[in-house]
Design an enzyme around this catalytic site. Structure first.
Site, PDB file in Angstrom:
ATOM      1  N   GLN A   1      45.960 -35.333   0.245  1.00 39.16           N
ATOM      2  CA  GLN A   1      46.138 -35.394  -1.207  1.00 39.16           C
ATOM      3  C   GLN A   1      45.453 -34.278  -2.000  1.00 39.16           C
ATOM      4  O   GLN A   1      46.046 -33.712  -2.938  1.00 39.16           O
ATOM      5  CB  GLN A   1      45.627 -36.755  -1.735  1.00 39.16           C
ATOM      6  CG  GLN A   1      45.839 -36.917  -3.220  1.00 39.16           C
ATOM      7  CD  GLN A   1      45.249 -38.186  -3.831  1.00 39.16           C
ATOM      8  OE1 GLN A   1      45.148 -38.291  -5.034  1.00 39.16           O
ATOM      9  NE2 GLN A   1      44.856 -39.155  -3.019  1.00 39.16           N
TER      10      GLN A   1
ATOM     11  N   LYS B   1      48.139 -22.803  17.414  1.00 42.68           N
ATOM     12  CA  LYS B   1      47.467 -22.718  18.720  1.00 42.68           C
ATOM     13  C   LYS B   1      48.319 -21.887  19.688  1.00 42.68           C
ATOM     14  O   LYS B   1      48.081 -21.883  20.888  1.00 42.68           O
ATOM     15  CB  LYS B   1      47.183 -24.122  19.242  1.00 42.68           C
ATOM     16  CG  LYS B   1      46.132 -24.827  18.373  1.00 42.68           C
ATOM     17  CD  LYS B   1      45.827 -26.247  18.775  1.00 42.68           C
ATOM     18  CE  LYS B   1      44.749 -26.803  17.837  1.00 42.68           C
ATOM     19  NZ  LYS B   1      44.610 -28.243  17.889  1.00 42.68           N
TER      20      LYS B   1
ATOM     21  N   ASN C   1      42.696 -27.335   3.036  1.00 40.07           N
ATOM     22  CA  ASN C   1      41.654 -28.369   2.932  1.00 40.07           C
ATOM     23  C   ASN C   1      41.476 -29.074   4.276  1.00 40.07           C
ATOM     24  O   ASN C   1      41.478 -30.288   4.374  1.00 40.07           O
ATOM     25  CB  ASN C   1      41.922 -29.372   1.797  1.00 40.07           C
ATOM     26  CG  ASN C   1      43.150 -30.237   2.015  1.00 40.07           C
ATOM     27  OD1 ASN C   1      44.160 -29.750   2.509  1.00 40.07           O
ATOM     28  ND2 ASN C   1      43.078 -31.493   1.644  1.00 40.07           N
ATOM     29  N   PHE C   2      41.324 -28.239   5.309  1.00 40.62           N
ATOM     30  CA  PHE C   2      41.031 -28.779   6.629  1.00 40.62           C
ATOM     31  C   PHE C   2      39.590 -29.277   6.688  1.00 40.62           C
ATOM     32  O   PHE C   2      38.768 -28.929   5.841  1.00 40.62           O
ATOM     33  CB  PHE C   2      41.192 -27.683   7.694  1.00 40.62           C
ATOM     34  CG  PHE C   2      42.616 -27.244   7.917  1.00 40.62           C
ATOM     35  CD1 PHE C   2      43.617 -28.156   8.200  1.00 40.62           C
ATOM     36  CD2 PHE C   2      42.947 -25.898   7.854  1.00 40.62           C
ATOM     37  CE1 PHE C   2      44.928 -27.740   8.415  1.00 40.62           C
ATOM     38  CE2 PHE C   2      44.252 -25.468   8.071  1.00 40.62           C
ATOM     39  CZ  PHE C   2      45.239 -26.393   8.342  1.00 40.62           C
ATOM     40  N   GLY C   3      39.309 -30.035   7.741  1.00 36.74           N
ATOM     41  CA  GLY C   3      37.928 -30.409   8.009  1.00 36.74           C
ATOM     42  C   GLY C   3      37.108 -29.152   8.281  1.00 36.74           C
ATOM     43  O   GLY C   3      37.674 -28.082   8.552  1.00 36.74           O
TER      44      GLY C   3
ATOM     45  N   TYR D   1      36.988 -38.286   2.537  1.00 42.47           N
ATOM     46  CA  TYR D   1      38.180 -38.787   1.854  1.00 42.47           C
ATOM     47  C   TYR D   1      37.756 -39.218   0.453  1.00 42.47           C
ATOM     48  O   TYR D   1      36.560 -39.305   0.141  1.00 42.47           O
ATOM     49  CB  TYR D   1      38.788 -39.978   2.614  1.00 42.47           C
ATOM     50  CG  TYR D   1      39.640 -39.569   3.795  1.00 42.47           C
ATOM     51  CD1 TYR D   1      40.903 -39.019   3.620  1.00 42.47           C
ATOM     52  CD2 TYR D   1      39.181 -39.750   5.100  1.00 42.47           C
ATOM     53  CE1 TYR D   1      41.694 -38.653   4.706  1.00 42.47           C
ATOM     54  CE2 TYR D   1      39.963 -39.382   6.193  1.00 42.47           C
ATOM     55  CZ  TYR D   1      41.224 -38.838   5.983  1.00 42.47           C
ATOM     56  OH  TYR D   1      41.990 -38.470   7.065  1.00 42.47           O
ATOM     57  N   GLU D   2      38.772 -39.511  -0.353  1.00 38.97           N
ATOM     58  CA  GLU D   2      38.587 -39.890  -1.763  1.00 38.97           C
ATOM     59  C   GLU D   2      37.330 -40.734  -2.032  1.00 38.97           C
ATOM     60  O   GLU D   2      36.453 -40.359  -2.803  1.00 38.97           O
ATOM     61  CB  GLU D   2      39.845 -40.662  -2.212  1.00 38.97           C
ATOM     62  CG  GLU D   2      39.746 -41.337  -3.552  1.00 38.97           C
ATOM     63  CD  GLU D   2      39.756 -40.346  -4.709  1.00 38.97           C
ATOM     64  OE1 GLU D   2      40.564 -39.427  -4.708  1.00 38.97           O
ATOM     65  OE2 GLU D   2      38.934 -40.525  -5.630  1.00 38.97           O
TER      66      GLU D   2
ATOM     67  N   ASP E   1      40.055 -36.719  -4.819  1.00 41.66           N
ATOM     68  CA  ASP E   1      41.125 -35.895  -4.245  1.00 41.66           C
ATOM     69  C   ASP E   1      41.852 -35.108  -5.328  1.00 41.66           C
ATOM     70  O   ASP E   1      41.775 -33.885  -5.392  1.00 41.66           O
ATOM     71  CB  ASP E   1      42.134 -36.790  -3.510  1.00 41.66           C
ATOM     72  CG  ASP E   1      41.626 -37.218  -2.141  1.00 41.66           C
ATOM     73  OD1 ASP E   1      40.714 -36.583  -1.609  1.00 41.66           O
ATOM     74  OD2 ASP E   1      42.163 -38.205  -1.601  1.00 41.66           O
TER      75      ASP E   1
ATOM     76  N   GLY F   1      30.149 -43.745 -24.828  1.00 44.10           N
ATOM     77  CA  GLY F   1      30.008 -42.660 -25.800  1.00 44.10           C
ATOM     78  C   GLY F   1      29.228 -43.124 -27.006  1.00 44.10           C
ATOM     79  O   GLY F   1      28.599 -44.188 -26.992  1.00 44.10           O
ATOM     80  N   GLY F   2      29.274 -42.343 -28.075  1.00 44.28           N
ATOM     81  CA  GLY F   2      28.517 -42.658 -29.282  1.00 44.28           C
ATOM     82  C   GLY F   2      29.069 -43.858 -30.035  1.00 44.28           C
ATOM     83  O   GLY F   2      28.368 -44.448 -30.864  1.00 44.28           O
TER      84      GLY F   2
HETATM   85  C1  COA Z   1      41.029 -34.977   5.307  1.00 46.51           C
HETATM   86  C2  COA Z   1      40.293 -34.836   6.638  1.00 46.51           C
HETATM   87  C3  COA Z   1      39.145 -35.861   6.704  1.00 46.51           C
HETATM   88  C4  COA Z   1      41.294 -35.115   7.761  1.00 46.51           C
HETATM   89  O1  COA Z   1      40.661 -34.942   9.002  1.00 46.51           O
HETATM   90  P1  COA Z   1      41.526 -34.666  10.325  1.00 46.51           P
HETATM   91  O2  COA Z   1      42.770 -35.488  10.302  1.00 46.51           O
HETATM   92  O3  COA Z   1      40.636 -34.802  11.493  1.00 46.51           O
HETATM   93  O4  COA Z   1      42.040 -33.163  10.132  1.00 46.51           O
HETATM   94  P2  COA Z   1      41.240 -31.791  10.211  1.00 46.51           P
HETATM   95  O5  COA Z   1      41.543 -31.068   8.967  1.00 46.51           O
HETATM   96  O6  COA Z   1      39.786 -31.935  10.513  1.00 46.51           O
HETATM   97  O7  COA Z   1      41.898 -31.113  11.448  1.00 46.51           O
HETATM   98  C5  COA Z   1      43.244 -30.751  11.475  1.00 46.51           C
HETATM   99  C6  COA Z   1      43.711 -30.596  12.902  1.00 46.51           C
HETATM  100  O8  COA Z   1      45.079 -30.175  12.898  1.00 46.51           O
HETATM  101  C7  COA Z   1      45.189 -28.973  13.612  1.00 46.51           C
HETATM  102  N1  COA Z   1      46.173 -28.127  12.921  1.00 46.51           N
HETATM  103  C8  COA Z   1      46.301 -27.964  11.579  1.00 46.51           C
HETATM  104  N2  COA Z   1      47.311 -27.111  11.331  1.00 46.51           N
HETATM  105  C9  COA Z   1      47.807 -26.720  12.529  1.00 46.51           C
HETATM  106  C10 COA Z   1      48.854 -25.852  12.925  1.00 46.51           C
HETATM  107  N3  COA Z   1      49.623 -25.229  12.012  1.00 46.51           N
HETATM  108  N4  COA Z   1      49.078 -25.683  14.236  1.00 46.51           N
HETATM  109  C11 COA Z   1      48.344 -26.318  15.157  1.00 46.51           C
HETATM  110  N5  COA Z   1      47.324 -27.177  14.836  1.00 46.51           N
HETATM  111  C12 COA Z   1      47.096 -27.374  13.535  1.00 46.51           C
HETATM  112  C13 COA Z   1      43.813 -28.328  13.560  1.00 46.51           C
HETATM  113  O9  COA Z   1      43.616 -27.439  14.584  1.00 46.51           O
HETATM  114  C14 COA Z   1      42.915 -29.545  13.640  1.00 46.51           C
HETATM  115  O10 COA Z   1      42.827 -29.965  14.972  1.00 46.51           O
HETATM  116  P3  COA Z   1      41.485 -29.650  15.833  1.00 46.51           P
HETATM  117  O11 COA Z   1      40.379 -30.395  15.177  1.00 46.51           O
HETATM  118  O12 COA Z   1      41.887 -30.130  17.180  1.00 46.51           O
HETATM  119  O13 COA Z   1      41.262 -28.190  15.741  1.00 46.51           O
HETATM  120  C15 COA Z   1      39.728 -33.396   6.789  1.00 46.51           C
HETATM  121  O14 COA Z   1      40.811 -32.507   6.798  1.00 46.51           O
HETATM  122  C16 COA Z   1      38.761 -32.997   5.700  1.00 46.51           C
HETATM  123  O15 COA Z   1      37.605 -33.407   5.659  1.00 46.51           O
HETATM  124  N6  COA Z   1      39.205 -32.119   4.788  1.00 46.51           N
HETATM  125  C17 COA Z   1      38.387 -31.570   3.738  1.00 46.51           C
HETATM  126  C18 COA Z   1      38.153 -32.567   2.649  1.00 46.51           C
HETATM  127  C19 COA Z   1      39.425 -33.084   2.064  1.00 46.51           C
HETATM  128  O16 COA Z   1      40.260 -32.354   1.580  1.00 46.51           O
HETATM  129  N7  COA Z   1      39.526 -34.412   2.051  1.00 46.51           N
HETATM  130  C20 COA Z   1      40.525 -35.096   1.271  1.00 46.51           C
HETATM  131  C21 COA Z   1      41.816 -35.166   1.874  1.00 46.51           C
HETATM  132  S1  COA Z   1      42.881 -35.928   0.678  1.00 46.51           S
END
Ligand code: COA
Length: 423
Positions: A16, A73, A94-96, A137-138, A167, A244-245
């Site tokens: 999100q 990959k 916004n990956f982990g 997450y949120e 989010d 507020g005020g």
């Molecule tokens: C939201 C969140 C908790 C989800 O966690 P998650 O499902 O484990 O996903 P991640 O982003 O950590 O990892 C994505 C995976 O997809 C894989 N991936 C993503 N795009 C890819 C692509 N195009 N090709 C191949 N693999 C891909 C990544 O390699 C990763 O796998 P790995 O850990 O084996 O390397 C995490 O992304 C996060 O903390 N994001 C930042 C904060 C955020 O935006 N949170 C709110 C989300 S609404």
């Protein structure tokens, strides 16, 4: 012409927080290329209401984008990514923590490939500090940014808010940062890294709570309906107090169902007119001159009684009837609107905030519209893409790849996941 026409975005965001941002930028005219893991954004399959169709979770956050699937990959997949980087103005993710680095693409590397590109990242807690390695997450962001400890009734547990401030709120912050950095890149030819941590975004939205946090070091806060005192430390949960005020609260109306409430702000200037209107009906004809409510200070002190009297008056009226009584008196007020109220509201429809769309997998559905209205470039909302719908189109049109190269890349697994090995 759309405001962001000519701006191309490589959008690696998912779930999100990021997609909220890129959808807004797409609605302002940017060409947003949703660069997806071949498995697809996880939300495509989450909370499904129509079998085998992209979920509303996905469709409502990914309108006006094009979708390409690329396996990061796979070496050929990485080359497609590099080629796209060279053709885009913004890359966002916004990956982990560390995911892009593990693919071999740190910000430094991306900057080297395209010095003008702006990079946007959302992380739960940013890239520095003791929390940097945590996912979020949120509700984790709401918990850690100060929202939950200040939301709810005083003697109850902390509550999350329905508005997705962790989010979607962070997505909004990122959009502002990206547009500023884009402007600078246009002037200087140099991109930069724009980071927004969800925790920081929630703190920003809780700014007035930190105002109160510091006020507590000097004395109590008389506008709170719960007791406060100097040096109490934590800002308390304050139910539906206005914060507020001016004094404010939710008033229960006829027929007293879950959403039969009207939020009223008893602005200083309106007390006299309000008291004259409600006094006679609650058998206090002199309410306007009653010493217990004569000044804002007195009304703060006696606010529980004031709310009880207004609630008593409201017993005979629906929220809409009470609103009709109060609006001519200039009392700021608004009915608590349910999702059903909003989905059928004439004002909402008139402002294009509830928009009907069609989708090849799911048929007719509705999206919340574009809240930012640009007079010269109004948003035209188009459905979200199916997974990989524009892979060939993007490779040909944006990268100029010939068809035989695309076939060879497809054969090498650049756009798909490797088949699962038999156990
Ligand atoms: C939201 C969140 C908790 C989800 O966690 P998650 O499902 O484990 O996903 P991640 O982003 O950590 O990892 C994505 C995976 O997809 C894989 N991936 C993503 N795009 C890819 C692509 N195009 N090709 C191949 N693999 C891909 C990544 O390699 C990763 O796998 P790995 O850990 O084996 O390397 C995490 O992304 C996060 O903390 N994001 C930042 C904060 C955020 O935006 N949170 C709110 C989300 S609404």
């Amino acid at each position: 012409m759309e405001a962001l026409k000519g701006v191309r975005i490589l959008d690696m965001t998912h779930v999100q927080a990021g997609p909220t941002c890129s959808q807004l930028l797409a609605w302002m005219g940017a060409d947003v290329i949703k660069f997806e893991n071949p498995a697809g954004d996880a939300t495509r399959g989450q909370l499904r209401d129509v079998p085998k169709a992209d979920s509303l979770y996905f469709t409502m956050l990914n309108c006006n984008k094009r979708s390409i699937t690329v396996n990061m990959k796979n070496e050929e997949g990485k080359q497609v990514f590099i080629d796209l980087l060279k053709k885009c103005d913004i890359i966002m993710e916004n990956f982990g923590p560390g995911v892009l680095d593990r693919f071999g693409f740190t910000w430094e590397k991306i900057h080297e490939i395209n010095p003008k590109i702006v990079m946007g990242s959302i992380k739960g807690f940013g890239s520095t500090g003791p929390y940097a390695e945590f996912k979020a997450y949120e509700n984790v962001a709401q918990a850690m940014g100060g929202a939950m400890s200040t939301t709810g009734v005083p003697d109850g547990p902390p509550f999350v808010t329905g508005a997705q401030i962790g989010d979607s709120g962070t997505g909004l912050h990122l959009a502002i940062g990206l547009l500023a950095a884009l402007r600078q890149a246009e002037r200087t030819g140099q991109g930069q890294y724009v980071e927004v941590a969800m925790m920081d975004g929630v703190m920003n939205l809780c700014r007035v709570k930190f105002r109160d946090h510091q006020r507590l070091t000097r004395g109590d806060m008389p506008e709170y309906s719960v007791p406060t005192y100097k040096d109490m430390g934590d800002v308390p949960r304050a139910g539906n107090d206005s914060g507020g005020g001016q004094l404010g609260n939710a008033i229960h109306c006829k027929p007293h169902g879950a959403n039969d409430w009207l939020y009223i702000v008893v602005q200083e200037a309106v007390w006299d007119a309000l008291a004259r209107r409600i006094g006679p009906e609650i058998h206090i004809p002199d309410l306007a001159t009653d010493a217990r409510f004569a000044t804002i200070g007195e009304r703060r002190k006696n606010q529980q009684l004031m709310w009880t009297l207004i609630n008593k008056f409201a017993e005979n009226y629906t929220k809409r009837e009470l609103m009709a009584i109060l609006n001519p008196l200039d009392v700021p007020c608004g009915p608590i609107m349910s999702t059903q109220d909003l989905a059928t509201d004439e004002h909402v429809r008139g402002r294009d905030m509830w928009v009907e769309l069609d989708h090849p997998q799911r048929g007719k559905w509705w999206n919340v519209g574009m809240p930012i209205k640009l007079s010269a470039s109004p948003a035209v909302i188009k459905r979200s893409p199916t997974l990989g719908e524009h892979t060939d189109e993007i490779l040909q049109e944006v990268l100029g790849y010939p068809k035989d190269r695309i076939s060879a890349l497809r054969g090498s697994g650049a756009f798909s996941l490797p088949p699962k090995k038999a156990a």
